[in-house]
Design a protein around this motif. Sequence first.
Motif, PDB file in Angstrom:
ATOM      1  N   GLN A 301       0.811  -1.209   0.000  1.00 50.31           N
ATOM      2  CA  GLN A 301       0.000   0.000   0.000  1.00 50.31           C
ATOM      3  C   GLN A 301       0.850   1.267   0.000  1.00 50.31           C
ATOM      4  O   GLN A 301       0.505   2.251  -0.645  1.00 50.31           O
ATOM      5  CB  GLN A 301      -0.930  -0.001   1.225  1.00 50.31           C
ATOM      6  N   VAL A 302       1.969   1.245   0.723  1.00 48.20           N
ATOM      7  CA  VAL A 302       2.796   2.442   0.841  1.00 48.20           C
ATOM      8  C   VAL A 302       3.683   2.628  -0.377  1.00 48.20           C
ATOM      9  O   VAL A 302       3.772   3.722  -0.952  1.00 48.20           O
ATOM     10  CB  VAL A 302       3.637   2.378   2.133  1.00 48.20           C
ATOM     11  N   LEU A 303       4.350   1.580  -0.830  1.00 48.88           N
ATOM     12  CA  LEU A 303       5.284   1.711  -1.943  1.00 48.88           C
ATOM     13  C   LEU A 303       4.584   1.803  -3.288  1.00 48.88           C
ATOM     14  O   LEU A 303       5.220   2.150  -4.280  1.00 48.88           O
ATOM     15  CB  LEU A 303       6.254   0.524  -1.952  1.00 48.88           C
ATOM     16  N   ALA A 304       3.303   1.491  -3.367  1.00 46.31           N
ATOM     17  CA  ALA A 304       2.574   1.582  -4.631  1.00 46.31           C
ATOM     18  C   ALA A 304       1.876   2.917  -4.792  1.00 46.31           C
ATOM     19  O   ALA A 304       1.018   3.061  -5.653  1.00 46.31           O
ATOM     20  CB  ALA A 304       1.544   0.462  -4.736  1.00 46.31           C
ATOM     21  N   GLY A 305       2.252   3.943  -3.989  1.00 50.84           N
ATOM     22  CA  GLY A 305       1.613   5.239  -4.071  1.00 50.84           C
ATOM     23  C   GLY A 305       2.010   5.964  -5.323  1.00 50.84           C
ATOM     24  O   GLY A 305       2.954   5.644  -6.030  1.00 50.84           O
ATOM     25  N   SER A 306       1.247   7.005  -5.628  1.00 48.77           N
ATOM     26  CA  SER A 306       1.502   7.802  -6.813  1.00 48.77           C
ATOM     27  C   SER A 306       1.266   9.250  -6.475  1.00 48.77           C
ATOM     28  O   SER A 306       0.464   9.588  -5.603  1.00 48.77           O
ATOM     29  CB  SER A 306       0.594   7.380  -7.969  1.00 48.77           C
TER      30      SER A 306
END
Length: 376
Positions: A301-306
């Motif tokens: 959830q955190v590293l897939a942010g944009s």
Amino acid sequence: MNFNASRNVGQAGGLRKAKRVSDVAAMGAPAPQPPAYSPAPGFSPPPSYSPTFGAPPHQEGIQLDAGQDFGAPQQPPNYGYMGGYPQSPMAAMASPGQIGSMLQQPVVQDMALQYGNQLAAAGREAVQREIGRYVPVARLRYYFAVDTRYVLRKLMLILFPYTHKEWMVKYDQESPVQPRYDLNAPDLYLPAMGYVTYVLLAGFMLGLQHRFSPEQISMQASSALAYIVFEMLVYTVTLYITHTHTNLRTLDLLAYSGYKYTAMIASLLAALVAGRTGYYSMLGYCSIALSYFLVKTLRVQVLAGSAAPEPAAPYGYGAPYPGSANPYADSYKPSGGTKRRVYFLLFVAITQPLLCWWLTYHLVPAATVAAPVPTR
């Protein structure tokens, strides 16, 4: 026959009395009489009126209606209804008995029931609309869509996360799958039940140490709630200040922060069995397991942010952004700000075990407390 007036003159020079003529025919032909009145067939004569012969001069030629009553009081005009239309039934009903009998009619009762149902439906919609402006009711339904099997599996995953391999959150098109169908989906049922269980267990342990009081229970509940609110503020402000965009929402952070109550309850139960040694042993293991669980769960959830603006998605939480990296791909590269996201992930994984210790260490007795011996 001719009448001679000189014959009435007497011999003495005076007048003689005239003789009465007894022969009517000698007076000439009688005056003609008008024909008798005979009405035509089917004609009804008008009502008879009293004769006006001998009326005073000021009433001559004026026909008076004998049926008029000039002494009767005049009725006030009715301005509520036009002439020729019947008045309302309610206007004619004046007695309470008639009104009560009308209200007992099935038709009137059905109309009142339908009107009441319409008012209740309108009020319910208004209340839901006002509540929906401040509380995301539709989203809360998603986070509480759990069953018994999911609860048991989730508890085992939090306490023993090392054997779990798949950490991706499943999606149905653009909507996240409900927690009952996805073990990795966040929920609010376990945090809510964990909070209540923690407060009750804290009161039980205080009672074993002869420190129980209603004020202590309220202090434990308010302090635990205050810390969870403080966590949300710290996480939200940190993401805003560092300009870090993630797929996490506020309710997601609340769910992941509430999973620490499972480690806290397990540590307190170990303290009841083995004292402070059991407490610290269980607390150390649960802290490592909780940190591992949070790192594995929040990493996606955190590293897939944009950095793109957040679109509106069903349930509003966990839906991937258009144009962002696909979390299902094996070789995706997250967008810029990866270092800030990693720091935020480590910050959450470290603060949760520290809060577990801070909220439970004062509940563990220093030594076995013996019951006081009553004195005689």
